[in-house]
Design a protein around this motif. Structure first.
Motif, PDB file in Angstrom:
ATOM      1  N   THR A  77       0.820  -1.223   0.000  1.00 39.54           N
ATOM      2  CA  THR A  77       0.000   0.000   0.000  1.00 39.54           C
ATOM      3  C   THR A  77       0.848   1.264   0.000  1.00 39.54           C
ATOM      4  N   TYR A  78       1.926   1.276   0.774  1.00 34.31           N
ATOM      5  CA  TYR A  78       2.669   2.530   0.981  1.00 34.31           C
ATOM      6  C   TYR A  78       4.064   2.541   0.353  1.00 34.31           C
ATOM      7  N   GLU A  81       4.847   5.616  -1.789  1.00 33.30           N
ATOM      8  CA  GLU A  81       4.922   6.841  -0.984  1.00 33.30           C
ATOM      9  C   GLU A  81       6.241   6.881  -0.216  1.00 33.30           C
ATOM     10  N   ILE A  82       6.682   5.725   0.273  1.00 29.56           N
ATOM     11  CA  ILE A  82       7.918   5.660   1.071  1.00 29.56           C
ATOM     12  C   ILE A  82       9.140   6.000   0.205  1.00 29.56           C
ATOM     13  N   TYR A 319       3.053   4.058   9.473  1.00 27.70           N
ATOM     14  CA  TYR A 319       1.859   3.430   8.908  1.00 27.70           C
ATOM     15  C   TYR A 319       1.483   2.223   9.771  1.00 27.70           C
TER      16      TYR A 319
END
Ligand code: AVJ
Length: 334
Positions: A77-78, A81-82, A319
């Motif tokens: 999911t992230y 973004e990371i 997160y």
């Protein structure tokens, strides 16, 4: 194919073996020290011979052991973004890469943003490193792997990981939980000293929760975790000439609320003498004597952020999954 201490295994995969590899002597010395100590103890790093690594892979597929699945979902999911938080091409370092199965989610996200990528995994098991690195370089033509086989601390003290790249370091799988708090702090501090200000550390850790969930995750009804622990007795039989009777020991895992860790033990079911010739030790176990085999510390987000700030990092973002079971914190070297 013969392997040198430091040498190219393939055109895009270099393996650096720790100049002081995990020798049988080291294993023997640690076994002797651990079984002459009270309470009896063994380091969890000795779980990971070939069979142990395979048993751990099996643990990650158990319904009760949610950590790997939840972390994988968070990375899926992230991940973008990371890696996007760094704005520039990065290199990726990883402590305890194991099969590197989850790492692919981060590699995918990075290779969406940059043409080539350097990945530097560090793992105690050279075989696990070779297997995962060959698979990764086959799957990712734009990837170059510089792998380090050995113990984290000497590797970091030797600053073998320092580089001029912008680095995102990964410490996943709640591996930080295996270290006693002072050692966890020393490890993160050492890692920070191998990185540059602005570099990142993505740390995955299991959150504190109800005892029943934790004890089930570490003592599954299928008995895989029990086998994973008993394998260290079998390993001493195989490598140190010991005469452990595996049926004479029972596996136990308890949540220690005060200490904040799940503690794992092998308990003697009857009085018995065990000889370990290559460690020059013999032990007279009484019924009920326990060998401590592992601590798996659990954290709150605040505890990780406090540990990070004491080790030279600031928190960028954290997160957690909807169920609040597991967390990924992106820390930045101050
Ligand atoms: C790989 C150390 C993170 O402590 O959760 C799994 C190892 N021990 N089941 C953990 C483990 C028992 C695992 N770590």
């Amino acid at each position: 194919m013969t392997r040198t201490t430091t040498g190219a295994v393939t055109e895009r995969f270099v393996l650096h073996r720790d100049p002081h590899p995990l020798r049988v002597a080291t294993f023997a010395e640690d076994v002797r020290a651990g079984l002459e100590a009270r309470p009896y103890q063994l380091s969890p790093k000795y779980f990971y011979d070939d069979l142990g690594s395979a048993l751990f892979e099996a643990i990650t597929r158990l319904p009760e052991y949610y950590l790997t699945r939840v972390e994988r979902d968070l990375l899926a999911t992230y991940g973008r973004e990371i890696v996007g938080a760094f704005g520039e091409p990065i290199a990726i370092v990883e402590l305890g890469s194991g099969s590197a199965a989850k790492t692919r989610l981060v590699l995918d996200a990075a290779l969406e943003r940059q043409r080539t990528l350097v990945y530097r995994p560090v793992d105690i098991s050279a075989d696990a490193l070779i297997e995962s690195s060959l698979a990764l370089t086959a799957a990712y033509p734009a990837l170059r792997v510089e792998a380090y086989a050995g113990d984290y601390f000497p590797m970091l003290r030797a600053r073998r990981l320092a580089s001029t790249d912008r680095v995102l370091a990964l410490f996943l799988g709640s591996n930080v939980g295996n270290f006693e708090p002072p050692d966890a702090r020393e490890l993160l501090t050492l890692l920070a000293s191998s990185l540059r200000p602005g570099d990142g550390l993505l740390i995955g850790y299991d959150l504190k929760k109800d005892r029943s969930i934790l004890e089930l995750a570490y003592d599954d009804p299928t008995g895989v975790t029990a086998a994973f622990n008993k394998n260290v007795l079998a390993r001493m039989n195989r490598e140190l000439g010991a005469d452990f009777d595996l049926d004479a020991f029972r596996f136990r895992a308890n949540w220690d609320d005060a200490g904040g860790a799940v503690r794992s033990y092998l308990v003697a079911e009857r009085a018995q003498r065990v000889r370990i010739p290559l460690a020059e030790v013999k032990v007279d176990f009484s019924r009920g004597d326990a060998i401590h085999t592992e601590s798996s510390y659990k954290f709150s987000r605040d505890e990780i952020v406090a540990l990070a700030s004491r080790s030279g990092y600031t928190e960028r973002v954290t997160y957690t999954d909807a169920g609040g079971r597991y967390a990924l914190s992106l820390l930045i070297v101050a």
